[in-house]
Design a protein around this motif. Structure first.
Motif: not given
Length: 303
Positions: A87, A90, A164, A167-168, A170, A254
């Motif tokens: 996290y 990114g 996903t 990354p979403s 982040i 997450t």
């Protein structure tokens, strides 16, 4: 002659010292109540079992909390600590790259104050508002999937898919923090003397050479500050993930260190594990900060 023995001088210095501590007393009291005492209490909790509220129920267990964090079957190292590092990395990569590009463009535009203010607006918006807006934008009927459908692509379950979800979030964290990086980098760009660029252009240097040979090396102090602050912020992030994914879901996709500490303390009532996790996170932040400082200084020496 009366001051030759130094007595009156020492008395005057003592009075000045006492007066100085008198003025410092409010700040020192604040430091002791809100920083020093909580830190000492956290050290105690990290070596104890405690469910909260009743101080008589604190049960010393030594280093058992730390061994439990890294015991076989524990989720703290994987995926919690791994998610935390991913996290932070990114967030720094996207925010720094985007801020560097935008700052370089803004530095060549008119009305620079307007553009800096525009990019800074997400920072003054509450995390709860930002998280909820992006949460709805990620929904199957939201704006992001609407754009994908308009391009002929299928909808994506951004926050419901373990692959996903992280990354979403982040992307949202980077978007929300890019404004600070832009302000710092534009200030760094303004501090670079134009005479360097003029001299290089007279020698036939192109834009790419100017950027890699002049802009980046002279922007290194600003880049270092942005990297350090963004990375520490990413490692400590909690509110945005809590708003967008609830308890770090789906599953632990997450879940990060700060959220895990919150859950251990306030949901499971295990304040000892939460305190131990906080010291592990502090150690990670310290190591990452030292490594970044060493890398930037090494590159600075090589250049």
């Amino acid at each position: 002659m009366a001051l030759s023995d130094g007595g009156p001088v020492r008395a005057a210095r003592r009075r000045q010292t006492a007066l100085a501590y008198l003025f410092l007393a409010p700040a020192l009291l604040f430091f002791a109540v809100f920083l020093a005492l909580p830190l000492l209490f956290a050290v105690l909790l990290a070596q104890s079992r405690w469910a909260g509220f009743d101080l008589d129920a604190i049960d010393p267990v030594g280093m058992a909390n730390f061994t439990d964090l890294f015991a076989c079957g524990s989720t703290f190292l994987t995926p919690v600590l791994t998610n935390t590092l991913l996290y932070a990395l990114g967030t720094v990569a996207i925010a720094l790259g985007g801020a560097l590009l935008v700052s370089h463009c803004i530095n060549r535009l008119r009305f620079q104050g307007f553009w800096r203010t525009l990019y800074f607006l997400p920072l003054v918006t509450t995390v709860v508002a930002v998280g909820n807006v992006w949460k709805y934008m990620y929904e199957p009927g939201g704006l992001v999937n609407g754009l994908l459908n308009g391009l002929g692509l299928d909808s994506v379950a951004f926050l419901q898919n373990p692959g996903t979800a992280l990354p979403s979030v982040i992307v949202v964290q980077a978007w929300a923090s890019v404004g600070t990086a832009i302000l710092i980098l534009t200030a760094g760009l303004k501090s670079i003397p134009e005479v360097y660029y003029e001299a290089a252009e007279l020698d036939g240097a192109g834009r790419r050479t100017l950027f890699w040979r002049i802009t980046l090396p002279l922007l290194r102090p600003s880049l270092l500050f942005v990297c350090l602050t963004q990375f520490i912020t990413g490692l400590q992030s909690f509110a945005l993930i809590n708003v967008m994914t609830g308890e770090g879901g789906p599953g632990d996709a997450t879940n990060v260190a700060a959220l895990e500490m919150y859950q251990q303390a306030f949901r499971y009532g295990d304040w000892g594990i939460a305190a131990a996790a906080s010291f592990v996170l502090f150690l990670v932040i310290s190591v990452v900060t030292v490594v970044q400082l060493w890398l930037f200084r090494r590159k600075g020496g090589e250049s």
